[in-house]
Design a protein around this motif. Structure first.
Motif, PDB file in Angstrom:
ATOM      1  N   LYS A  49       0.808  -1.213   0.000  1.00 51.75           N
ATOM      2  CA  LYS A  49       0.000   0.000   0.000  1.00 51.75           C
ATOM      3  C   LYS A  49       0.844   1.268   0.000  1.00 51.75           C
ATOM      4  N   GLU A  50       2.041   1.163   0.585  1.00 53.62           N
ATOM      5  CA  GLU A  50       2.895   2.354   0.662  1.00 53.62           C
ATOM      6  C   GLU A  50       3.514   2.700  -0.696  1.00 53.62           C
ATOM      7  N   LEU A  51       3.393   1.807  -1.676  1.00 54.10           N
ATOM      8  CA  LEU A  51       4.016   2.039  -2.987  1.00 54.10           C
ATOM      9  C   LEU A  51       3.011   2.457  -4.055  1.00 54.10           C
ATOM     10  N   VAL A  52       1.759   2.676  -3.638  1.00 53.26           N
ATOM     11  CA  VAL A  52       0.733   3.141  -4.585  1.00 53.26           C
ATOM     12  C   VAL A  52       0.017   4.345  -3.976  1.00 53.26           C
ATOM     13  N   TYR A  53      -0.698   5.076  -4.811  1.00 51.79           N
ATOM     14  CA  TYR A  53      -1.498   6.190  -4.311  1.00 51.79           C
ATOM     15  C   TYR A  53      -2.555   5.670  -3.346  1.00 51.79           C
ATOM     16  N   GLN A  54      -2.753   6.398  -2.281  1.00 56.87           N
ATOM     17  CA  GLN A  54      -3.832   6.047  -1.376  1.00 56.87           C
ATOM     18  C   GLN A  54      -5.163   6.416  -2.029  1.00 56.87           C
ATOM     19  N   PRO A  55      -6.129   5.511  -1.993  1.00 62.78           N
ATOM     20  CA  PRO A  55      -7.394   5.777  -2.697  1.00 62.78           C
ATOM     21  C   PRO A  55      -8.160   6.937  -2.078  1.00 62.78           C
ATOM     22  N   LEU A  56      -8.801   7.721  -2.955  1.00 60.29           N
ATOM     23  CA  LEU A  56      -9.724   8.762  -2.509  1.00 60.29           C
ATOM     24  C   LEU A  56     -11.136   8.219  -2.734  1.00 60.29           C
ATOM     25  N   ILE A  57     -11.845   7.988  -1.651  1.00 58.69           N
ATOM     26  CA  ILE A  57     -13.178   7.398  -1.754  1.00 58.69           C
ATOM     27  C   ILE A  57     -14.129   8.425  -2.366  1.00 58.69           C
ATOM     28  N   PRO A  58     -14.782   8.109  -3.501  1.00 57.74           N
ATOM     29  CA  PRO A  58     -15.688   9.072  -4.136  1.00 57.74           C
ATOM     30  C   PRO A  58     -16.769   9.544  -3.168  1.00 57.74           C
ATOM     31  N   LEU A  59     -17.058  10.830  -3.226  1.00 59.07           N
ATOM     32  CA  LEU A  59     -17.969  11.460  -2.281  1.00 59.07           C
ATOM     33  C   LEU A  59     -19.382  11.553  -2.848  1.00 59.07           C
ATOM     34  N   THR A  60     -20.317  11.786  -1.953  1.00 53.73           N
ATOM     35  CA  THR A  60     -21.685  12.079  -2.391  1.00 53.73           C
ATOM     36  C   THR A  60     -21.828  13.579  -2.622  1.00 53.73           C
ATOM     37  N   ILE A  61     -22.862  13.955  -3.335  1.00 51.29           N
ATOM     38  CA  ILE A  61     -23.135  15.363  -3.612  1.00 51.29           C
ATOM     39  C   ILE A  61     -24.063  15.878  -2.520  1.00 51.29           C
ATOM     40  N   PRO A  62     -23.722  16.975  -1.846  1.00 51.45           N
ATOM     41  CA  PRO A  62     -24.585  17.503  -0.785  1.00 51.45           C
ATOM     42  C   PRO A  62     -26.012  17.733  -1.285  1.00 51.45           C
ATOM     43  N   GLY A  63     -26.972  17.176  -0.558  1.00 47.18           N
ATOM     44  CA  GLY A  63     -28.376  17.378  -0.913  1.00 47.18           C
ATOM     45  C   GLY A  63     -28.904  16.412  -1.951  1.00 47.18           C
ATOM     46  N   LEU A  64     -28.048  15.538  -2.455  1.00 52.15           N
ATOM     47  CA  LEU A  64     -28.483  14.607  -3.499  1.00 52.15           C
ATOM     48  C   LEU A  64     -28.160  13.180  -3.050  1.00 52.15           C
ATOM     49  N   SER A  65     -29.032  12.640  -2.230  1.00 55.81           N
ATOM     50  CA  SER A  65     -28.830  11.296  -1.708  1.00 55.81           C
ATOM     51  C   SER A  65     -29.064  10.269  -2.807  1.00 55.81           C
ATOM     52  N   LEU A  66     -28.293   9.184  -2.745  1.00 50.48           N
ATOM     53  CA  LEU A  66     -28.486   8.090  -3.690  1.00 50.48           C
ATOM     54  C   LEU A  66     -29.638   7.187  -3.263  1.00 50.48           C
ATOM     55  N   GLN A  67     -30.212   7.472  -2.096  1.00 48.27           N
ATOM     56  CA  GLN A  67     -31.400   6.760  -1.654  1.00 48.27           C
ATOM     57  C   GLN A  67     -32.628   7.594  -1.990  1.00 48.27           C
ATOM     58  N   GLY A  68     -33.710   6.950  -2.334  1.00 46.22           N
ATOM     59  CA  GLY A  68     -34.902   7.675  -2.746  1.00 46.22           C
ATOM     60  C   GLY A  68     -34.797   8.105  -4.200  1.00 46.22           C
ATOM     61  N   SER A  69     -35.750   8.897  -4.631  1.00 46.25           N
ATOM     62  CA  SER A  69     -35.820   9.303  -6.035  1.00 46.25           C
ATOM     63  C   SER A  69     -34.829  10.415  -6.348  1.00 46.25           C
ATOM     64  N   LEU A  70     -33.965  10.152  -7.327  1.00 45.07           N
ATOM     65  CA  LEU A  70     -33.023  11.172  -7.794  1.00 45.07           C
ATOM     66  C   LEU A  70     -33.765  12.238  -8.599  1.00 45.07           C
ATOM     67  N   LEU A  71     -34.724  11.794  -9.412  1.00 44.31           N
ATOM     68  CA  LEU A  71     -35.447  12.728 -10.283  1.00 44.31           C
ATOM     69  C   LEU A  71     -36.224  13.757  -9.468  1.00 44.31           C
ATOM     70  N   ASN A  72     -36.812  13.324  -8.361  1.00 46.69           N
ATOM     71  CA  ASN A  72     -37.567  14.267  -7.532  1.00 46.69           C
ATOM     72  C   ASN A  72     -36.669  15.356  -6.953  1.00 46.69           C
ATOM     73  N   LYS A  73     -35.437  14.996  -6.623  1.00 45.57           N
ATOM     74  CA  LYS A  73     -34.508  15.992  -6.068  1.00 45.57           C
ATOM     75  C   LYS A  73     -34.017  16.940  -7.167  1.00 45.57           C
ATOM     76  N   ILE A  74     -33.725  16.389  -8.348  1.00 44.86           N
ATOM     77  CA  ILE A  74     -33.243  17.225  -9.454  1.00 44.86           C
ATOM     78  C   ILE A  74     -34.341  18.174  -9.922  1.00 44.86           C
TER      79      ILE A  74
END
Length: 701
Positions: A326-351
């Motif tokens: 692990k010390e010989l590779v880039y440490q992963p950056l965990i992809p983030l969520t977008i504030p106010g746009l949860s992946l739970q529930g309807s995406l279309l309703n929020k957009i």
């Protein structure tokens, strides 16, 4: 403007080589983790292969046609440019070999040893032989060249071992091989071994005393030469690598009975037989072996002959194993969520309530997939229209669209079958989607469709409401992990109504609509960009603060460069972040002294296009699929989308400024053309990490 002399432009090809030198800088940077440095070697090599297949091949066609190409190549003849490119590439290749050797020595400090066939221990011998017999030998193709009246067709970018066997004095008298040998030579056999494309080019050997050993497949084959050539009685064997790169131009036949898919498929297959544009060989190869090969292949010294190192296809280093270090590779950056746009529930309703910006890979690409998955099963969604340029090998985007068609949605997909080097993958998905009832559009005659857009129509209260997204990048789950790209999710009716016009243009090519919001290539992008620049020039001349900020992959259109020179001369401050080709020369007194250009090469590939015009204090901001290249402005369908949401506009300007402030991974693209790192006394800013932290703060973390 009056025509400028050629020294006020950088030749496109030479600028590209300057970009690849920046990639090589990452491979030589001691601050980059060791295994990542090897991967940058792979990226450098892969880039170079594609350069020769496409750009070098195009110049060579000009030269072979007997044209000097000075108008196209800005003052150089094609033959002069080919010679200059070859000289630069030889130097870069030599540098890359030194970097690899340095990395290998440093890996030893971490108990990782990349060994060759001469370093195999007794303990490793049985493992290697068994591996060769069971996994390698069945896939091996070996040509005995002395036997062949015609030299075998070498595959594009496939590495071969050129083998010379020096026989013992006595030659067996039976068999076809010995008869031919007696006629032609009583001393040597020449052969070619095609390096098979196995899953592992780097074979991990059993650990010994806590040490990890790796042998490259090429050397494993060298070690097992006696097994492969056991029928010959030889006293010595040598094996040196060669590789041919072929012209990747697609040629279409005029058979009108064929579908467009059939024509593209046939042309992709024909690419394998393209003219050779580069012959790379191990510079330690014996002269007699090299002469034999060149004679048989019909290659002379006027061809692009590049002396290289022991190993070719170094692009495979992109997939060098992590080895649990692990010390010989880039440490992963965990992809983030977008504030106010949860992946739970309807995406279309929020957009529906507000616009959202996704900036991958800082944000997860899951939003794009969920948008389509939700649309595929939502009974209210009636139609889906999307453009596709490059799909992932296993594409959730494609499966979502097929799912939608199976649920009775009217799905229209504009798929670009001529996406360079992804034609075969796109053909496969096109045929699959067509079988499942998806309506496919194969572009516009004479234009490549490069825009990235999606529009859906959803029935709400008896009316159709549009939802959609416009992006700077491909809808590709794989590249979204390493390419930085903006995607705007919106229900803005003005934007989506005009995006819908673009889809109508795909179907009715002769009808060109008018647009008030989107900048559409090939019809309006150039002219509208000129208007925006002229507005900054006008403001500057009357004393109003004026400025232009652009983030691009490439800028090579000379008319647009001239316009930026004009703006600079009028006092407009211009900041450019250009990852790749930059034909503009900053810092020329009275011409471009108000223009600054930087380039950032780091962990992620900088891919978005962003245009910011100061506009007397009320900035106009666009995200776009279009670079400032002639092909993007005049020969492709592109969309540049205005940003009307003030929060998103501010976010885009913030991310530009973060990138501009980079003093760790940014290089100055100055008139000196030396790729000098930007160093100053300010707080260290590595923009990609700083951008991730910016979005972390937005989440309140």
């Amino acid at each position: 403007m009056t025509e400028k002399p050629p020294n006020q432009y950088i030749n496109r090809e030479l600028s590209w080589l300057q970009f690849n030198a920046r990639v090589l800088q990452e491979a030589s940077d001691d601050s980059v983790p060791l295994l990542e440095r090897l991967r940058f070697i792979g990226i450098f090599s892969n880039n170079l292969d594609e350069f020769f297949k496409v750009r070098y091949a195009a110049i060579k066609r000009i030269d072979l046609a007997g044209k000097d190409g000075k108008n196209v190549l800005k003052g150089r003849t094609a033959s002069e440019l080919l010679e200059q490119i070859t000289e630069i590439v030889i130097k870069q290749q030599s540098e890359s070999l030194k970097i690899i050797e340095t990395i290998r020595e440093k890996l030893k400090q971490h108990n990782i040893f990349i060994i060759d066939e001469k370093e195999v221990t007794i303990k490793q011998d049985s493992f290697i032989r068994e591996y060769f017999i069971n996994k390698v030998s069945p896939a091996l193709v070996t040509y005995i060249l002395n036997d062949l009246d015609k030299f075998p067709h070498l595959k594009d970018s496939v590495a071969y071992l050129a083998v010379k066997l020096v026989l013992k004095d006595k030659i067996p008298k039976e068999g076809k091989i010995s008869k031919i040998l007696q006629q032609k030579t009583k001393e040597k056999i020449y052969a070619l071994i095609e390096i098979p494309k196995l899953s592992d080019r780097f074979v991990a050997l059993p650990e010994e005393d806590g040490k990890q050993f790796i042998i490259i497949l090429d050397d494993l084959i060298r070690y097992c030469m006696q097994i492969n050539f056991s029928i010959f009685d030889y006293i010595s064997a040598s094996a040196h690598m060669i590789k041919i790169t072929r012209d990747a131009q697609l040629d279409f036949d005029n058979d009108f009975s064929k579908s467009f898919i059939e024509k593209i498929s046939s042309s992709v297959k024909s690419r394998r037989d393209g003219e050779p544009v580069r012959f790379v060989y191990d510079k330690t190869m014996d002269k007699d072996t090299l002469s034999f090969l060149m004679d048989k292949m019909g290659i002379d010294n006027t061809d692009s002959i590049i002396p290289g190192g022991r190993y070719h296809n170094r692009r495979d280093y992109m997939n060098f194993p992590d080895l649990n270090k692990k010390e010989l590779v880039y440490q992963p950056l965990i992809p983030l969520t977008i504030p106010g746009l949860s992946l739970q529930g309807s995406l279309l309703n929020k957009i529906a309530k507000k616009d959202f910006l996704q900036y991958t890979p800082y944000h997860t690409f899951s939003y794009t997939v969920k948008f389509l998955r939700e649309s595929a099963i939502d009974p209210k969604v009636k139609t889906i229209k999307i453009t596709i340029y490059r799909l992932a090998r296993i594409s959730h985007i494609a499966s979502s669209l097929i799912n939608a068609a199976k649920n009775g949605k009217k799905v229209t997909v504009q798929i670009e079958l001529q996406a360079r080097f992804d034609e075969a993958a796109n053909i496969k998905y096109a045929e699959q989607m067509q079988r499942e009832g998806v309506n496919l559009i194969f572009g516009v005659p004479g234009l490549k469709v490069h825009c990235k857009a999606c529009v859906i129509e959803r029935e709400e209260k008896g009316k159709l409401k549009r939802y959609g997204f416009i992006s700077t990048g491909n809808f590709n789950e794989s590249t979204a992990k390493i390419y930085t790209d903006y995607t705007l999710f919106t229900t803005n009716e003005a934007i989506l109504k005009e995006t819908n016009k673009v889809f109508k243009f795909f179907q009715i090519n002769y009808k060109v609509s008018r647009y008030k919001h989107l900048l559409i290539s090939p019809h309006y992008t150039r002219s509208f960009l000129l208007k925006l620049i002229n507005n900054e020039i006008k403001n500057s001349k009357v004393g109003i603060a004026a400025g232009i900020k652009l983030k691009l992959n490439s800028i090579s259109d000379y008319d647009m460069i001239d316009k930026l020179y004009e703006a600079s001369s009028a006092g407009v401050k211009i900041d450019l972040i250009v990852r790749g080709i930059c034909c503009l020369v900053p810092g020329i007194p009275e011409i471009s002294e108000n223009i600054r250009v930087i380039s950032v090469v780091d962990k992620f590939l900088e891919h978005p296009r962003l245009y910011i015009f100061k506009n007397a204090g009320t900035p106009k901001v666009y995200i776009s699929s279009a670079d400032w290249m002639t092909r993007n402005l005049d020969r492709r369908v592109e969309i540049s989308c205005p940003i009307y949401d003030e929060d998103i506009k501010e976010e885009l300007m913030d991310t530009f400024d973060i990138c501009w402030s980079d003093n760790v991974k940014a290089r100055s693209l100055s008139k000196d053309r030396d790729n000098a790192y930007i160093r100053n006394d300010k707080v260290k800013v590595r923009s990609q990490i700083a951008t991730y932290d910016y979005y972390l703060r937005k989440l309140g973390n």
